[in-house]
Design a protein around this motif. Structure first.
Motif, mmCIF file in Angstrom:
data_model
loop_
_atom_site.group_PDB
_atom_site.id
_atom_site.type_symbol
_atom_site.label_atom_id
_atom_site.label_comp_id
_atom_site.label_asym_id
_atom_site.label_seq_id
_atom_site.Cartn_x
_atom_site.Cartn_y
_atom_site.Cartn_z
ATOM 1 N N GLY A 129 -28.958 -13.617 14.452
ATOM 2 C CA GLY A 129 -28.725 -14.475 13.291
ATOM 3 C C GLY A 129 -27.656 -13.952 12.345
ATOM 4 O O GLY A 129 -27.649 -14.296 11.159
ATOM 5 N N ALA A 130 -26.746 -13.135 12.835
ATOM 6 C CA ALA A 130 -25.720 -12.508 11.992
ATOM 7 C C ALA A 130 -24.876 -13.548 11.268
ATOM 8 O O ALA A 130 -24.558 -14.601 11.806
ATOM 9 C CB ALA A 130 -24.830 -11.617 12.842
ATOM 10 N N ASN A 131 -24.530 -13.227 10.011
ATOM 11 C CA ASN A 131 -23.643 -14.068 9.213
ATOM 12 C C ASN A 131 -22.970 -13.196 8.166
ATOM 13 O O ASN A 131 -23.173 -11.977 8.137
ATOM 14 C CB ASN A 131 -24.419 -15.235 8.578
ATOM 15 N N ALA A 132 -22.198 -13.797 7.283
ATOM 16 C CA ALA A 132 -21.443 -13.040 6.275
ATOM 17 C C ALA A 132 -22.351 -12.227 5.352
ATOM 18 O O ALA A 132 -21.928 -11.211 4.810
ATOM 19 C CB ALA A 132 -20.559 -13.985 5.468
ATOM 20 N N GLY A 133 -23.590 -12.634 5.179
ATOM 21 C CA GLY A 133 -24.528 -11.864 4.360
ATOM 22 C C GLY A 133 -24.778 -10.471 4.913
ATOM 23 O O GLY A 133 -25.082 -9.545 4.160
ATOM 24 N N ASN A 134 -24.637 -10.310 6.220
ATOM 25 C CA ASN A 134 -24.809 -8.993 6.836
ATOM 26 C C ASN A 134 -23.654 -8.048 6.530
ATOM 27 O O ASN A 134 -23.732 -6.861 6.829
ATOM 28 C CB ASN A 134 -24.943 -9.123 8.357
ATOM 29 N N ALA A 162 -17.157 -13.947 8.019
ATOM 30 C CA ALA A 162 -17.592 -13.200 9.200
ATOM 31 C C ALA A 162 -17.497 -14.061 10.450
ATOM 32 O O ALA A 162 -17.653 -15.283 10.390
ATOM 33 C CB ALA A 162 -19.018 -12.713 9.000
ATOM 34 N N TRP A 163 -17.258 -13.390 11.557
ATOM 35 C CA TRP A 163 -17.186 -14.053 12.860
ATOM 36 C C TRP A 163 -17.931 -13.219 13.880
ATOM 37 O O TRP A 163 -17.921 -11.981 13.820
ATOM 38 C CB TRP A 163 -15.730 -14.196 13.317
ATOM 39 N N LEU A 164 -18.560 -13.881 14.811
ATOM 40 C CA LEU A 164 -19.122 -13.213 15.978
ATOM 41 C C LEU A 164 -18.044 -13.229 17.052
ATOM 42 O O LEU A 164 -17.520 -14.289 17.396
ATOM 43 C CB LEU A 164 -20.375 -13.937 16.462
ATOM 44 N N VAL A 165 -17.679 -12.054 17.539
ATOM 45 C CA VAL A 165 -16.611 -11.921 18.523
ATOM 46 C C VAL A 165 -17.125 -11.142 19.736
ATOM 47 O O VAL A 165 -18.240 -10.604 19.701
ATOM 48 C CB VAL A 165 -15.356 -11.243 17.911
ATOM 49 N N ASN A 166 -16.295 -11.063 20.755
ATOM 50 C CA ASN A 166 -16.635 -10.328 21.976
ATOM 51 C C ASN A 166 -17.998 -10.767 22.516
ATOM 52 O O ASN A 166 -18.947 -9.990 22.569
ATOM 53 C CB ASN A 166 -16.579 -8.820 21.754
ATOM 54 N N ASP A 167 -18.056 -12.049 22.888
ATOM 55 C CA ASP A 167 -19.278 -12.653 23.448
ATOM 56 C C ASP A 167 -20.452 -12.583 22.472
ATOM 57 O O ASP A 167 -21.595 -12.369 22.877
ATOM 58 C CB ASP A 167 -19.646 -12.002 24.778
ATOM 59 N N ASP A 168 -20.167 -12.750 21.190
ATOM 60 C CA ASP A 168 -21.176 -12.753 20.121
ATOM 61 C C ASP A 168 -21.920 -11.425 19.983
ATOM 62 O O ASP A 168 -22.980 -11.367 19.371
ATOM 63 C CB ASP A 168 -22.177 -13.893 20.305
ATOM 64 N N GLU A 169 -21.340 -10.357 20.507
ATOM 65 C CA GLU A 169 -21.983 -9.046 20.412
ATOM 66 C C GLU A 169 -21.524 -8.245 19.202
ATOM 67 O O GLU A 169 -22.169 -7.281 18.810
ATOM 68 C CB GLU A 169 -21.715 -8.237 21.688
ATOM 69 N N VAL A 170 -20.398 -8.640 18.621
ATOM 70 C CA VAL A 170 -19.805 -7.889 17.518
ATOM 71 C C VAL A 170 -19.670 -8.791 16.298
ATOM 72 O O VAL A 170 -19.208 -9.928 16.405
ATOM 73 C CB VAL A 170 -18.414 -7.327 17.919
#
Length: 90
Positions: free
Chosen positions: A54-59, A72-80
């Motif tokens: 559930g990662a987002n800019a709040g993290n 914020a963005w989830l990159v590298n297959d949503d792992e980063v």
């Protein structure tokens, strides 16, 4: 191809209202005075983390009193989780 992002580097962004998209394969001098026409922001990478569920800019916040605006963005297959702020040349 996988992009490696590093804290304190900068990438190019395009802001429209409150939304920003990044050029995921761009890199730029953080203090650049001009950016290519397709972009209008220099985005400072404030952190690169293993993405929690559930990662987002709040993290991206660096503590209870951190009031900076993050994108914020989830990159590298949503792992980063890639955390950025608009670079302020100060």
């Amino acid at each position: 191809m996988t992009r490696i992002y590093l804290k304190n580097y900068c990438v190019l962004g395009k802001q429209s209202g409150d939304s920003i998209t990044i050029g995921p394969m761009t890199a730029v001098d953080c203090r650049a005075q001009r950016v290519p026409a397709a972009y209008n922001q220099v985005m400072h990478i404030s952190g690169v983390y293993r993405a929690p569920a559930g990662a987002n800019a709040g993290n991206c916040r660096e503590g209870t009193y951190d009031r900076r605006q993050y994108w914020a963005w989830l990159v590298n297959d949503d792992e980063v989780l890639l955390c950025t702020t608009v670079f302020r040349n100060s």
